[in-house]
Design a protein around this motif. Sequence first.
Motif, PDB file in Angstrom:
ATOM      1  N   UNK A  82       0.806  -1.214   0.000  1.00 40.32           N
ATOM      2  CA  UNK A  82       0.000   0.000   0.000  1.00 40.32           C
ATOM      3  C   UNK A  82       0.847   1.276   0.000  1.00 40.32           C
ATOM      4  N   UNK A  83       2.156   1.170  -0.014  1.00 40.27           N
ATOM      5  CA  UNK A  83       3.008   2.353  -0.066  1.00 40.27           C
ATOM      6  C   UNK A  83       2.781   3.096  -1.381  1.00 40.27           C
ATOM      7  N   UNK A  84       2.919   4.435  -1.352  1.00 38.49           N
ATOM      8  CA  UNK A  84       3.332   5.268  -0.235  1.00 38.49           C
ATOM      9  C   UNK A  84       2.173   5.575   0.722  1.00 38.49           C
ATOM     10  N   UNK A  85       2.463   5.554   2.017  1.00 40.67           N
ATOM     11  CA  UNK A  85       1.491   5.904   3.044  1.00 40.67           C
ATOM     12  C   UNK A  85       1.565   7.416   3.249  1.00 40.67           C
ATOM     13  N   UNK A  86       0.505   8.095   2.851  1.00 40.78           N
ATOM     14  CA  UNK A  86       0.490   9.557   2.954  1.00 40.78           C
ATOM     15  C   UNK A  86      -0.009  10.043   4.314  1.00 40.78           C
ATOM     16  N   UNK A  87      -1.029   9.373   4.880  1.00 37.07           N
ATOM     17  CA  UNK A  87      -1.647   9.815   6.135  1.00 37.07           C
ATOM     18  C   UNK A  87      -1.354   8.797   7.231  1.00 37.07           C
ATOM     19  N   UNK A 278       6.085  18.314   9.648  1.00 33.27           N
ATOM     20  CA  UNK A 278       4.749  17.734   9.487  1.00 33.27           C
ATOM     21  C   UNK A 278       4.644  16.853   8.250  1.00 33.27           C
ATOM     22  N   UNK A 279       5.365  17.185   7.202  1.00 30.95           N
ATOM     23  CA  UNK A 279       5.333  16.438   5.943  1.00 30.95           C
ATOM     24  C   UNK A 279       6.777  16.129   5.548  1.00 30.95           C
ATOM     25  N   UNK A 280       7.101  14.820   5.492  1.00 29.71           N
ATOM     26  CA  UNK A 280       8.485  14.458   5.210  1.00 29.71           C
ATOM     27  C   UNK A 280       8.581  13.029   4.709  1.00 29.71           C
ATOM     28  N   UNK A 281       9.737  12.713   4.142  1.00 25.22           N
ATOM     29  CA  UNK A 281       9.990  11.335   3.708  1.00 25.22           C
ATOM     30  C   UNK A 281      10.161  10.427   4.917  1.00 25.22           C
ATOM     31  N   UNK A 286       8.819   6.919   0.347  1.00 24.00           N
ATOM     32  CA  UNK A 286      10.220   7.066  -0.048  1.00 24.00           C
ATOM     33  C   UNK A 286      10.448   8.130  -1.117  1.00 24.00           C
ATOM     34  N   UNK A 287       9.375   8.784  -1.568  1.00 23.27           N
ATOM     35  CA  UNK A 287       9.515   9.744  -2.652  1.00 23.27           C
ATOM     36  C   UNK A 287       9.811  11.139  -2.116  1.00 23.27           C
ATOM     37  N   UNK A 288       9.874  12.111  -3.032  1.00 28.95           N
ATOM     38  CA  UNK A 288      10.110  13.495  -2.618  1.00 28.95           C
ATOM     39  C   UNK A 288       8.985  13.979  -1.710  1.00 28.95           C
TER      40      UNK A 288
END
Length: 332
Positions: A82-87, A278-281, A286-288
Amino acid sequence: MPPYLDFLPTALKNTITRLHEEKQAWINQPKKGFLRYQEPIAKLSHLRASLLDLSGDVVRIGNRADLNDAEHEQVLRLLRTFMPWRKGPFSIFGTEIDAEWQSWRKWNRLLPALPDLKDKVIADVGCNNGYYMFRMAAHAPKMVLGFEPYAQHYFTFSTLNRFAGVENLFIDLLGIEHLPLFPDCFDVIFCLGILYHRPSPIDALRELHMALKPGGCLLLESQGISGEEPVALFPEKTYAKVPGTWFVPTASCLHNWLMRSGFTDIECFCQHPMSSEEQRRTDWMLFESYQDFIDKMNPMRTIEGHPAPWRIFFKAGKTQPKSYACPLRQKS
């Protein structure tokens, strides 16, 4: 008929049912992109969590002891799919998922403005993997329906809630453009991080207004820019490297959009600059991320040279219709 319709007093049940069936037929196709979710989900469909903790920053579903070693390895592989996990963050049967967004920060900013959710019918428009839906569930709503058009997020939430078994949370493959099918249906609507991805923010706000019950509450959060003037940035191609960004407003501009879309009792209760805290790799995304979107020589600017993003929070309502009493005729 989708089970969430039992909670909605709508005259368009047949229309929604047909749309739901079309979406389900699409998502159930044995396509290569879907099979990577469908096959492992089917093998793990029997698993149920012994623990559910929705009260803290981390949504906790199950314990490590719920699974044997083979099941744990299968679940871990599925969660990686399910990656990328955003939340997030989540803890799933003991696997800690550090998502790109520290979503508990946004939830904590919402809490002071949160209406009473107990026994309310709620929509979460653009619900992603359902992190905020699980946080809402801790407040005992009657029902939460997640609108989510993307297959990855749909499969992620469906899997998590299959493990968790929260019976009043639902998701369907719907977007904000489907809200007119739900007129005057929702006591509370959450629309978090969606508006700036819409080419017509006024149309989107009118659709939100249409779906809200009279006397209901909209909680809206959007990317924005700082400034006092009622203006919006319209990037040529991308904003902070995101091509799907259309209008990026100031708070006063967003206030005017809400007002001219029919909302009342409009309150901007929070606005703040974004940051890489708050928002980071992470290992699960693993993306920008944020640090790659900002000018390294000037953090007040995006990589394109635009003003750096803020997040802006609004609470707004929908006026109850006025009732007019017919005066009694005097007897002659």
